[in-house]
Write a protein that holds these residues in place. Structure first.
Motif, PDB file in Angstrom:
ATOM      1  N   ILE A  63       0.835  -1.204   0.000  1.00 51.23           N
ATOM      2  CA  ILE A  63       0.000   0.000   0.000  1.00 51.23           C
ATOM      3  C   ILE A  63       0.866   1.248   0.000  1.00 51.23           C
ATOM      4  O   ILE A  63       0.620   2.183  -0.764  1.00 51.23           O
ATOM      5  CB  ILE A  63      -0.959  -0.015   1.211  1.00 51.23           C
ATOM      6  N   VAL A  64       1.885   1.267   0.831  1.00 51.55           N
ATOM      7  CA  VAL A  64       2.773   2.435   0.911  1.00 51.55           C
ATOM      8  C   VAL A  64       3.520   2.631  -0.403  1.00 51.55           C
ATOM      9  O   VAL A  64       3.616   3.748  -0.908  1.00 51.55           O
ATOM     10  CB  VAL A  64       3.746   2.294   2.099  1.00 51.55           C
ATOM     11  N   SER A  65       4.031   1.549  -0.990  1.00 46.54           N
ATOM     12  CA  SER A  65       4.766   1.693  -2.252  1.00 46.54           C
ATOM     13  C   SER A  65       3.842   2.152  -3.379  1.00 46.54           C
ATOM     14  O   SER A  65       4.240   2.950  -4.220  1.00 46.54           O
ATOM     15  CB  SER A  65       5.459   0.384  -2.624  1.00 46.54           C
ATOM     16  N   THR A  66       2.603   1.685  -3.380  1.00 44.96           N
ATOM     17  CA  THR A  66       1.646   2.140  -4.390  1.00 44.96           C
ATOM     18  C   THR A  66       1.378   3.630  -4.249  1.00 44.96           C
ATOM     19  O   THR A  66       1.351   4.367  -5.242  1.00 44.96           O
ATOM     20  CB  THR A  66       0.326   1.354  -4.261  1.00 44.96           C
ATOM     21  N   VAL A  77       0.493  13.433 -25.497  1.00 41.66           N
ATOM     22  CA  VAL A  77       1.747  13.544 -24.746  1.00 41.66           C
ATOM     23  C   VAL A  77       1.548  13.033 -23.324  1.00 41.66           C
ATOM     24  O   VAL A  77       2.373  12.281 -22.803  1.00 41.66           O
ATOM     25  CB  VAL A  77       2.258  15.006 -24.743  1.00 41.66           C
ATOM     26  N   PHE A  78       0.432  13.409 -22.694  1.00 43.05           N
ATOM     27  CA  PHE A  78       0.168  12.950 -21.325  1.00 43.05           C
ATOM     28  C   PHE A  78      -0.056  11.444 -21.271  1.00 43.05           C
ATOM     29  O   PHE A  78       0.413  10.776 -20.350  1.00 43.05           O
ATOM     30  CB  PHE A  78      -1.020  13.680 -20.721  1.00 43.05           C
ATOM     31  N   VAL A  79      -0.762  10.890 -22.244  1.00 42.29           N
ATOM     32  CA  VAL A  79      -0.995   9.438 -22.254  1.00 42.29           C
ATOM     33  C   VAL A  79       0.326   8.701 -22.452  1.00 42.29           C
ATOM     34  O   VAL A  79       0.608   7.719 -21.766  1.00 42.29           O
ATOM     35  CB  VAL A  79      -2.023   9.059 -23.340  1.00 42.29           C
ATOM     36  N   SER A  80       1.155   9.181 -23.372  1.00 43.05           N
ATOM     37  CA  SER A  80       2.436   8.511 -23.606  1.00 43.05           C
ATOM     38  C   SER A  80       3.355   8.641 -22.391  1.00 43.05           C
ATOM     39  O   SER A  80       4.038   7.679 -22.017  1.00 43.05           O
ATOM     40  CB  SER A  80       3.111   9.057 -24.850  1.00 43.05           C
ATOM     41  N   LEU A  81       3.379   9.799 -21.750  1.00 40.85           N
ATOM     42  CA  LEU A  81       4.177   9.953 -20.539  1.00 40.85           C
ATOM     43  C   LEU A  81       3.669   9.041 -19.422  1.00 40.85           C
ATOM     44  O   LEU A  81       4.464   8.451 -18.679  1.00 40.85           O
ATOM     45  CB  LEU A  81       4.154  11.405 -20.064  1.00 40.85           C
ATOM     46  N   SER A  82       2.366   8.902 -19.312  1.00 44.70           N
ATOM     47  CA  SER A  82       1.796   8.016 -18.290  1.00 44.70           C
ATOM     48  C   SER A  82       2.190   6.565 -18.527  1.00 44.70           C
ATOM     49  O   SER A  82       2.519   5.838 -17.588  1.00 44.70           O
ATOM     50  CB  SER A  82       0.277   8.135 -18.275  1.00 44.70           C
ATOM     51  N   ILE A  83       2.178   6.145 -19.779  1.00 44.68           N
ATOM     52  CA  ILE A  83       2.580   4.776 -20.096  1.00 44.68           C
ATOM     53  C   ILE A  83       4.054   4.558 -19.777  1.00 44.68           C
ATOM     54  O   ILE A  83       4.432   3.531 -19.209  1.00 44.68           O
ATOM     55  CB  ILE A  83       2.267   4.463 -21.574  1.00 44.68           C
ATOM     56  N   ILE A  84       4.885   5.526 -20.126  1.00 43.65           N
ATOM     57  CA  ILE A  84       6.327   5.414 -19.843  1.00 43.65           C
ATOM     58  C   ILE A  84       6.579   5.379 -18.338  1.00 43.65           C
ATOM     59  O   ILE A  84       7.357   4.550 -17.850  1.00 43.65           O
ATOM     60  CB  ILE A  84       7.096   6.557 -20.510  1.00 43.65           C
ATOM     61  N   ILE A  85       5.933   6.260 -17.587  1.00 43.87           N
ATOM     62  CA  ILE A  85       6.132   6.300 -16.133  1.00 43.87           C
ATOM     63  C   ILE A  85       5.652   4.999 -15.511  1.00 43.87           C
ATOM     64  O   ILE A  85       6.313   4.439 -14.632  1.00 43.87           O
ATOM     65  CB  ILE A  85       5.408   7.519 -15.530  1.00 43.87           C
ATOM     66  N   ALA A  86       4.513   4.476 -15.959  1.00 49.07           N
ATOM     67  CA  ALA A  86       4.017   3.210 -15.416  1.00 49.07           C
ATOM     68  C   ALA A  86       4.954   2.056 -15.731  1.00 49.07           C
ATOM     69  O   ALA A  86       5.197   1.190 -14.875  1.00 49.07           O
ATOM     70  CB  ALA A  86       2.620   2.909 -15.987  1.00 49.07           C
ATOM     71  N   ALA A  87       5.530   2.052 -16.925  1.00 50.67           N
ATOM     72  CA  ALA A  87       6.473   0.987 -17.286  1.00 50.67           C
ATOM     73  C   ALA A  87       7.730   1.063 -16.445  1.00 50.67           C
ATOM     74  O   ALA A  87       8.278   0.037 -16.031  1.00 50.67           O
ATOM     75  CB  ALA A  87       6.800   1.072 -18.770  1.00 50.67           C
ATOM     76  N   VAL A  88       8.198   2.273 -16.189  1.00 45.36           N
ATOM     77  CA  VAL A  88       9.403   2.432 -15.365  1.00 45.36           C
ATOM     78  C   VAL A  88       9.134   2.010 -13.924  1.00 45.36           C
ATOM     79  O   VAL A  88       9.954   1.334 -13.295  1.00 45.36           O
ATOM     80  CB  VAL A  88       9.914   3.891 -15.433  1.00 45.36           C
ATOM     81  N   ILE A  89       7.990   2.381 -13.410  1.00 47.35           N
ATOM     82  CA  ILE A  89       7.651   2.018 -12.033  1.00 47.35           C
ATOM     83  C   ILE A  89       7.487   0.510 -11.885  1.00 47.35           C
ATOM     84  O   ILE A  89       7.912  -0.080 -10.897  1.00 47.35           O
ATOM     85  CB  ILE A  89       6.385   2.774 -11.576  1.00 47.35           C
ATOM     86  N   LEU A  90       6.907  -0.138 -12.866  1.00 49.97           N
ATOM     87  CA  LEU A  90       6.678  -1.579 -12.794  1.00 49.97           C
ATOM     88  C   LEU A  90       7.945  -2.408 -13.028  1.00 49.97           C
ATOM     89  O   LEU A  90       7.975  -3.575 -12.682  1.00 49.97           O
ATOM     90  CB  LEU A  90       5.606  -1.998 -13.796  1.00 49.97           C
ATOM     91  N   SER A  91       8.964  -1.796 -13.608  1.00 49.81           N
ATOM     92  CA  SER A  91      10.182  -2.575 -13.878  1.00 49.81           C
ATOM     93  C   SER A  91      11.086  -2.682 -12.672  1.00 49.81           C
ATOM     94  O   SER A  91      10.933  -2.088 -11.678  1.00 49.81           O
ATOM     95  CB  SER A  91      10.954  -1.951 -15.026  1.00 49.81           C
ATOM     96  N   PHE A 122       2.212   9.052  -6.242  1.00 50.50           N
ATOM     97  CA  PHE A 122       2.587  10.443  -5.998  1.00 50.50           C
ATOM     98  C   PHE A 122       3.764  10.850  -6.891  1.00 50.50           C
ATOM     99  O   PHE A 122       3.775  11.935  -7.466  1.00 50.50           O
ATOM    100  CB  PHE A 122       2.934  10.638  -4.525  1.00 50.50           C
ATOM    101  N   LEU A 123       4.744   9.968  -7.025  1.00 45.98           N
ATOM    102  CA  LEU A 123       5.898  10.240  -7.880  1.00 45.98           C
ATOM    103  C   LEU A 123       5.477  10.416  -9.339  1.00 45.98           C
ATOM    104  O   LEU A 123       5.955  11.315 -10.035  1.00 45.98           O
ATOM    105  CB  LEU A 123       6.918   9.113  -7.753  1.00 45.98           C
ATOM    106  N   GLY A 124       4.558   9.575  -9.808  1.00 45.90           N
ATOM    107  CA  GLY A 124       4.064   9.696 -11.176  1.00 45.90           C
ATOM    108  C   GLY A 124       3.341  11.005 -11.418  1.00 45.90           C
ATOM    109  O   GLY A 124       3.522  11.655 -12.457  1.00 45.90           O
ATOM    110  N   VAL A 125       2.532  11.436 -10.455  1.00 39.74           N
ATOM    111  CA  VAL A 125       1.816  12.710 -10.588  1.00 39.74           C
ATOM    112  C   VAL A 125       2.808  13.879 -10.599  1.00 39.74           C
ATOM    113  O   VAL A 125       2.649  14.830 -11.375  1.00 39.74           O
ATOM    114  CB  VAL A 125       0.774  12.859  -9.451  1.00 39.74           C
TER     115      VAL A 125
END
Length: 74
Positions: A12-15, A60-74, A20-23
């Protein structure tokens, strides 16, 4: 069996931290776009009804969101 027994506090804390980091990263990218654009983006979209610019900013926002999510999940 309890549904919540498989969820740990660390997950929960890491999520929350990664959300917050993604925003924060998206807000920083929005600031960079607004700072370096040669025209006021908000005025172009709201007052001049520039649909192409709105679609570009949204993509641009959708592509940045996908990139940030991929980085966070890796």
């Amino acid at each position: 069996m309890d549904i919540f027994s498989a969820i740990s506090l660390a997950e929960i804390v890491s999520t929350l931290v990664y959300s917050f980091l993604g925003v924060i990263i998206l807000a920083a990218c929005w600031w960079v776009i607004r700072t370096f654009a040669p025209f006021p983006i908000i005025k172009e979209i709201e007052h001049d009804q520039n649909i192409a610019l709105a679609i570009l900013i949204a993509s641009v926002f959708v592509s940045l969101s996908i990139i940030i999510a991929a980085v966070i999940l890796s």
